[in-house]
Each structure stands twice: as C-alpha cells, then as structure tokens.
Design a protein around this motif. Structure first.
Motif, mmCIF file in Angstrom:
data_model
loop_
_atom_site.group_PDB
_atom_site.id
_atom_site.type_symbol
_atom_site.label_atom_id
_atom_site.label_comp_id
_atom_site.label_asym_id
_atom_site.label_seq_id
_atom_site.Cartn_x
_atom_site.Cartn_y
_atom_site.Cartn_z
ATOM 1 N N VAL A 23 -4.490 10.693 -0.563
ATOM 2 C CA VAL A 23 -3.461 11.406 -1.320
ATOM 3 C C VAL A 23 -4.047 11.928 -2.639
ATOM 4 N N THR A 36 1.041 4.307 -2.592
ATOM 5 C CA THR A 36 0.922 5.707 -2.161
ATOM 6 C C THR A 36 2.131 6.505 -2.604
ATOM 7 N N ILE A 84 -3.093 11.808 5.875
ATOM 8 C CA ILE A 84 -3.360 10.362 5.847
ATOM 9 C C ILE A 84 -3.306 9.764 7.257
ATOM 10 N N THR A 95 -5.390 1.101 3.599
ATOM 11 C CA THR A 95 -5.186 1.166 2.147
ATOM 12 C C THR A 95 -6.066 2.236 1.516
ATOM 13 N N ILE A 135 1.891 7.316 -6.252
ATOM 14 C CA ILE A 135 0.950 8.412 -6.520
ATOM 15 C C ILE A 135 1.596 9.759 -6.211
ATOM 16 N N ILE A 136 2.304 9.824 -5.090
ATOM 17 C CA ILE A 136 2.983 11.077 -4.729
ATOM 18 C C ILE A 136 4.037 11.420 -5.772
ATOM 19 N N ASP A 195 -5.080 5.888 2.710
ATOM 20 C CA ASP A 195 -3.780 6.330 2.182
ATOM 21 C C ASP A 195 -3.862 6.679 0.699
ATOM 22 N N VAL A 196 -4.382 5.744 -0.083
ATOM 23 C CA VAL A 196 -4.410 5.938 -1.536
ATOM 24 C C VAL A 196 -5.396 7.037 -1.937
ATOM 25 N N THR A 236 0.830 -1.208 0.000
ATOM 26 C CA THR A 236 0.000 0.000 0.000
ATOM 27 C C THR A 236 0.861 1.252 0.000
ATOM 28 N N ASN A 237 1.853 1.248 0.885
ATOM 29 C CA ASN A 237 2.735 2.414 0.964
ATOM 30 C C ASN A 237 3.502 2.620 -0.340
#
Length: 465
Positions: free
Chosen positions: A452, A311, A336, A445, A314-315, A448-449, A307-308
């Motif tokens: 962001v 994330t 988050i 999950t 995406i960042i 976070d996703v 998940t991280n």
C-alpha cells in the motif's frame, strides 16, 4: 503395470472398505456375530482396522473382540491412537496383557505416548520383563528422534559366523524379528562393524564367514537424530531399514521403511497445516475438539486482523490523494491480493526445498536472487496486463497516469513479495522457528503494509500530488 490398472485396483479396494464398513455395522446391529466373523475372515488387518474405526464407539469393542488373538494384534497396531486408547480403557486386564505384550515395541511406545501416565504405569507392570525393557528403552529417548521410532527387534550376528551358521540362526531368530532382509554384524561390545543382506547369504558359499562377505561401509544414524532426517536417508539410499546406534556406536535398534512412511506423512501434514498458519500438534485435525481448533487458529488470525488494521490506517492517511483521484482505491485489493499470492508461491517452493534439501547446494542468497528475478518477470507480465485493463476501465476515464501507477506498483510489489516469500523462511530457520508456520502471516503483513505504501507513493509521484 499401467497407471490405469493401479487406479482401478485402488478404486476397487476403496469400494471394498466401504462395503465391509457398511456390512459390518448392519451385522452388528442385527447381533449376527457369526456373520461378522465370516465377513472379516478374508479381509486384510489394515482394512479391518478402518472398518472398526468407522463404527460407533459402542460397537468398536464388540467387533474387535470377535477377532482371533493373532489377528487382533495386527488389527490393533493399525488402529488410530484415539481408537486404541478407547478400546484399552474398556479391555479387561488379561486382554490388555494379550494385546499390548505382543505389539512391536515401537508401536507400543507410540500407544503409550497417547495414554495417561497412570494407565501406562499399570500396563508396564503387566508386561513381560523383556517387553518392558524394550519399551522403556524406546520411551527413554526424546520424541521425534530415531530412538523413539526404532524397534529393538532386529538380528545381530558375530563376524566369525559362517553363511551356513548364519542361515540356521536366522531361522531361529526370524519369528521375533521385524526384518530378516538385513542382518547387522557386531563385535564383542555390540559395536556395529558391518551389514549382510539375505541376498548376500544366498549368493555366497556356505563356509564363508560374515567378515569376508559383509559390507563394512554401513549407513547408520544415532539415536538423537531427528526422525525427518532419518526418513530422508532411507529415501535417499532406497533402504528397507536403517541401523540406529548410541553415542558409543553400539547397535540398539533399526528404523524400518514402514515407520518412515508414517513419519513422512506426519511431517508433510504438519507442513501443509503450517503453510495455512494452523498448528496441528500432531493430532488428527478432524477428530480434535472444535474449541481446541479455534484456539490454535485464532492466534495468527489476530495477527492478520492487526495487520489489516495497520493497512487500513495507512489507506486512511492517504485521504488527500484519494479525495483528488478516488479511482486509486479500486486497485488496492488487486495489488495486495496479487502480491500476497506471489509471496505465498515463493515461500511454498522455498519451504518445500528446505524440507527436501533440494536447495541446500544453492544457498539462501542464490535462492532469494532467483525468486526476485522470477517476481520481476511476473510483475512485468501482470503489470502490463493491469495497465491495459486499468486504462480501459470506465472509472479511470482513460487516465494513462493512473494506469501506469497501477502497472509500475504491481511490478514493485511482485518483486518485493517474491523477495519476502523466499527470504523469510531462511530467516526463521536461522532463528530456530518453524519456517512453514511463521512465513505465511509475515508475508501477508509485509506485502499488505509495504504494498500500500509503495502504491500511494508511486501514485503521488506520477500524479504530482
């Protein structure tokens, strides 16, 4: 009795257990066996069991063998199953028969669940025919059901008996019964037709029959009912015991309140572990092999690691925004992290509500809507504070647009987190999955996703990038 009095008594009992444990080990190290006997003489079986559990393994058998036979049976039933297994492997054949044959059938069945099949077979052969039959009856039911935690040691009576005859029969049956406060009335085919309490017998005339004084509206459970549901029924109706019937409604056993307390503790422990995404499998966590602990915990940690990674990707894809307004990156952990905490709070109250049936009358839609409003209110409060805080940070250079982006994003993320946290437990229960175990990783999950994505899209819109 006041709360302070209870606290003092509990503290005193804890100090007593600590004192007995330390003194017991010292006396055993000195080989003062008579001193051990004198020390344990006034101590309650459950406290002796805890003292023996605290001893090094080589001393546990010595201490246990110093108990008289009657006390040894009571103490053995209170021992942790790992200690029971360790002792039984060291017992001589006659010692096994003396201890296990006198255990209550439900406690014996719990013990057999922890022992190797070859050991169980050997012990079963050595039991008396009556005890073997009672144990096989319980072992024949699925784990975590009413049949598996019941005891067949109860008093059943025919409805044509008088109060006087009943009291006489109770005197003869009581030594072999686990409970004498409730008597169960059955017909010729052992179908449960009523229940009589000891209080009822005392208050009525000796010549009255059970048929006239018994309660016919009996609360009972079937052998295949989940043990947690059984516990809830006993808790709901304040019962000392609950009769268990088979598919033909024939009485086969009772579940007592002491067994229910163990079930409630076990289920609560499993739920707490599950909320932390840790699978316990019913074992004592702190006595479990560390490699097993790591194996159970690593699965969801890998999910969160993935998940991280998503994330982070995406960042990374928002490089053009971060290049122009680098201060946006400073608020990602705040958003988050706050969303994750709000989602966890929502899932915790919903999962607890599902476990206790507190929200059964509301239904999923009302619960999710209620939590969504709560998330919105929390978001408004936290968003306002975050906007003010972000505005006065040196990095933002009093950029009101950036500050508003943070505040609005926090409102949206808080609402999303509350909806996710309250809806996912219902979804997982509908799919036949454990809501407690599954919810926490999936909430993390989602928050976070999506958090962001929401943040950067709001920032792009407001900054015109």
């Amino acid at each position: 009795m006041s709360e302070n009095t209870v606290t003092v008594k509990n503290d005193s009992r804890h100090e007593l257990r600590e004192l007995v444990s330390s003194q017991l080990q010292i006396l055993l190290e000195q080989n003062n066996l008579e001193g051990v006997k004198a020390l344990l003489l006034p101590v309650q079986p459950v406290d002796i069991a805890e003292a023996i559990e605290s001893l090094p393994s080589q001393m546990q058998l010595i201490a246990f063998r110093l108990l008289n036979k009657t006390e040894a049976i009571d103490v053995y039933e209170h021992l942790d199953y790992t200690v029971q297994q360790s002792l039984i492997e060291q017992f001589k054949r006659q010692e096994v028969i003396d201890i296990v044959d006198k255990m209550s059938p439900d406690d014996r069945a719990h013990l057999f669940d922890e022992l190797p099949a070859s050991v169980v077979s050997r012990i079963l052969e050595q039991l008396s025919p009556e005890e073997r039959q009672a144990t096989n009856l319980i072992l024949g039911y699925e784990e975590d059901t009413a049949g598996r935690i019941m005891t067949p040691e109860y008093i059943s009576l025919k409805q044509n008996l008088t109060v006087e005859q009943t009291l006489e029969k109770i005197r003869s049956l009581a030594p072999n019964s686990e409970l004498v406060y409730y008597m169960y009335v059955v017909d010729q085919s052992r179908h449960l037709v009523g229940i009589v309490s000891l209080r009822d017998l005392v208050l009525h005339e000796p010549q009255q029959t059970l048929e006239n004084i018994m309660t016919k509206d009996v609360i009972y459970v079937k052998t295949d009912m989940d043990q947690e549901e059984v516990a809830r029924l006993i808790q709901r109706y304040d019962l000392l015991a609950l009769p268990v019937v088979d598919k033909e409604l024939r009485l086969v056993g009772i579940v007592t309140v002491d067994d229910v307390i163990d079930v409630l503790e076990q289920e609560a422990t499993e739920d707490i572990y599950a909320l932390g995404a840790v699978s316990s499998d019913g074992d004592n966590y702190f006595q479990t092999n560390l490699f097993t602990v790591a194996r159970r915990r690593v699965t969801w940690l890998l999910v969160l690691l993935l998940t991280n990674t998503v994330t982070g990707s995406i960042i990374g894809a928002q490089e053009d925004v971060l290049t122009q307004v680098t201060v946006l990156a400073a608020f990602i952990p705040l958003l988050i992290g706050t969303g994750g905490n709000i989602g966890t709070q929502s899932s915790t109250v919903v999962i607890r509500g599902l476990s206790t049936d507190e929200i059964s009358d509301l239904g999923p839609a009302k619960v999710v809507f209620r939590e969504a409003i709560a998330g919105l209110l929390l978001g408004l409060i936290l968003g306002l504070l975050a906007t003010i805080w972000a505005y006065f940070l040196p990095q933002t250079d009093k950029n009101i647009i950036v500050s508003l982006s943070v505040g609005i994003s926090l409102i949206a993320i808080s609402t999303l987190a509350s909806i996710s946290g309250s809806a996912l437990p219902f979804l997982f229960r509908r799919l036949g999955l454990d809501p407690a175990l599954m919810s926490a990783p999936f909430i993390t999950t989602a928050v976070d996703v999506l958090g962001v994505l929401i943040y950067f899209n709001i920032a792009r819109l407001m900054l015109g990038i």
